[in-house]
Design a protein around this motif. Structure first.
Motif, PDB file in Angstrom:
ATOM      1  N   GLY A  61       0.730  -1.441  -0.011  1.00 15.43           N
ATOM      2  CA  GLY A  61      -0.178   0.037  -0.040  1.00 15.43           C
ATOM      3  C   GLY A  61       0.664   1.314  -0.070  1.00 15.43           C
ATOM      4  N   ILE A  62       1.993   0.997   0.359  1.00 17.89           N
ATOM      5  CA  ILE A  62       2.831   2.364   0.687  1.00 17.89           C
ATOM      6  C   ILE A  62       4.134   1.972   0.248  1.00 17.89           C
ATOM      7  N   SER A  63       5.137   2.968  -0.400  1.00 16.32           N
ATOM      8  CA  SER A  63       6.429   2.825  -0.708  1.00 16.32           C
ATOM      9  C   SER A  63       7.113   3.740   0.283  1.00 16.32           C
ATOM     10  N   VAL A  64       7.718   3.338   1.338  1.00 21.50           N
ATOM     11  CA  VAL A  64       8.574   4.055   2.023  1.00 21.50           C
ATOM     12  C   VAL A  64       9.807   4.856   1.206  1.00 21.50           C
ATOM     13  N   ARG A  74      -3.011  14.912   6.277  1.00 22.02           N
ATOM     14  CA  ARG A  74      -3.446  14.081   5.188  1.00 22.02           C
ATOM     15  C   ARG A  74      -2.666  13.180   4.784  1.00 22.02           C
ATOM     16  N   LYS A  75      -1.655  13.348   4.683  1.00 19.56           N
ATOM     17  CA  LYS A  75      -0.528  12.233   4.325  1.00 19.56           C
ATOM     18  C   LYS A  75      -0.409  11.207   5.202  1.00 19.56           C
ATOM     19  N   ILE A  76      -0.547  11.182   6.419  1.00 19.80           N
ATOM     20  CA  ILE A  76      -0.594  10.335   7.409  1.00 19.80           C
ATOM     21  C   ILE A  76      -2.003   9.598   7.314  1.00 19.80           C
ATOM     22  N   LYS A  77      -2.929  10.252   7.201  1.00 16.05           N
ATOM     23  CA  LYS A  77      -4.245   9.522   6.898  1.00 16.05           C
ATOM     24  C   LYS A  77      -4.312   8.576   5.838  1.00 16.05           C
ATOM     25  N   GLU A  78      -3.606   8.950   4.726  1.00 12.64           N
ATOM     26  CA  GLU A  78      -3.639   8.524   3.233  1.00 12.64           C
ATOM     27  C   GLU A  78      -2.789   7.128   3.689  1.00 12.64           C
ATOM     28  N   VAL A  79      -1.677   7.137   4.312  1.00 13.64           N
ATOM     29  CA  VAL A  79      -0.956   5.968   4.620  1.00 13.64           C
ATOM     30  C   VAL A  79      -1.495   5.162   5.272  1.00 13.64           C
ATOM     31  N   ILE A  80      -2.333   5.493   6.498  1.00 10.66           N
ATOM     32  CA  ILE A  80      -3.145   4.538   7.166  1.00 10.66           C
ATOM     33  C   ILE A  80      -4.195   3.713   6.237  1.00 10.66           C
ATOM     34  N   LEU A  81      -4.837   4.679   5.381  1.00  8.02           N
ATOM     35  CA  LEU A  81      -6.066   4.036   4.715  1.00  8.02           C
ATOM     36  C   LEU A  81      -5.342   3.248   3.590  1.00  8.02           C
ATOM     37  N   ALA A  82      -4.286   3.510   3.014  1.00 12.39           N
ATOM     38  CA  ALA A  82      -3.799   2.923   1.882  1.00 12.39           C
ATOM     39  C   ALA A  82      -3.497   1.566   2.331  1.00 12.39           C
ATOM     40  N   ILE A  83      -2.989   1.210   3.563  1.00  7.61           N
ATOM     41  CA  ILE A  83      -2.509   0.041   4.490  1.00  7.61           C
ATOM     42  C   ILE A  83      -3.792  -0.728   4.391  1.00  7.61           C
ATOM     43  N   LYS A  84      -4.828  -0.227   5.029  1.00  9.87           N
ATOM     44  CA  LYS A  84      -5.991  -0.667   5.223  1.00  9.87           C
ATOM     45  C   LYS A  84      -6.668  -1.290   4.093  1.00  9.87           C
ATOM     46  N   LEU A  85      -6.886  -0.507   2.962  1.00 13.27           N
ATOM     47  CA  LEU A  85      -7.400  -0.947   1.669  1.00 13.27           C
ATOM     48  C   LEU A  85      -6.501  -2.214   1.074  1.00 13.27           C
ATOM     49  N   GLU A  86      -5.323  -2.006   1.182  1.00 10.34           N
ATOM     50  CA  GLU A  86      -4.478  -3.381   0.636  1.00 10.34           C
ATOM     51  C   GLU A  86      -4.945  -4.486   1.413  1.00 10.34           C
ATOM     52  N   GLN A  87      -5.039  -4.316   2.656  1.00 13.01           N
ATOM     53  CA  GLN A  87      -5.544  -5.518   3.743  1.00 13.01           C
ATOM     54  C   GLN A  87      -6.996  -5.964   3.247  1.00 13.01           C
TER      55      GLN A  87
END
Length: 167
Positions: free
Chosen positions: A106-109, A149-162
């Motif tokens: 979901g994210i690319s560190v 917004r970026k932190i929310k985006e990271v949290i939701l992207a990980i959740k979406l991928e799960q």
């Protein structure tokens, strides 16, 4: 008689004190950030699957041919089924936007760090978002360029991928 236990040298003591200081500061800052992040209100994640996109109004003639597109706010969009999209278009989009799409969660560190570095050290801006993060930003969040917004985006992207498949 020799002393088996020697006192640590001043250098070692100073080094240990510096390490303990930075660990303490890290723990305090990490706690503050954790409390701050936990105070965020996230949008309802379940709406992403049922989201209705705004599309262009089309005016047809009596034979079914499109005569005119009625534009609204520069939107020219027509919904199509996933099966109607060419696999080559999918592959090209992934290659251009997020070549590690099938490898990350979901994210690319690395992408975020690269964008952060370029944005800090140059006049140009660069994004570090994955396709998943872009979906979350466009479907659930705003276009604001803020850390929150970026932190929310990271949290939701990980959740979406799960919860959903890549496809």
């Amino acid at each position: 008689m020799t002393n088996k236990y020697q006192r640590p040298s001043r250098k070692k003591m100073l080094f240990l004190e510096v390490i303990v200081f930075f660990l303490s500061v890290g723990i305090v800052l990490g706690s503050v950030v954790l409390i701050w992040v936990s105070s965020f209100t996230l949008p309802d994640f379940n709406t992403i699957a049922t989201r209705q996109l705004e599309s262009t109004t089309k005016i047809y003639d009596r034979t079914g041919k499109i005569l005119l597109y009625a534009f609204r706010q520069k939107i020219r969009r027509t919904a199509v089924k996933a099966e109607e999209i060419s696999p080559n278009i999918v592959k090209a989009t992934i290659a251009i936007e997020d070549d590690k799409f099938y490898e990350h969660s979901g994210i690319s560190v690395r992408g975020i760090a690269r964008a952060f570095y370029i944005n800090l050290t140059s006049d140009r801006t660069q994004g570090g978002s994955t396709i998943t993060q872009q979906v979350v930003k466009n479907a659930l969040l705003t276009q604001d360029r803020t850390i929150e917004r970026k932190i929310k985006e990271v949290i939701l992207a990980i959740k979406l991928e799960q919860t959903m498949s890549k496809d």
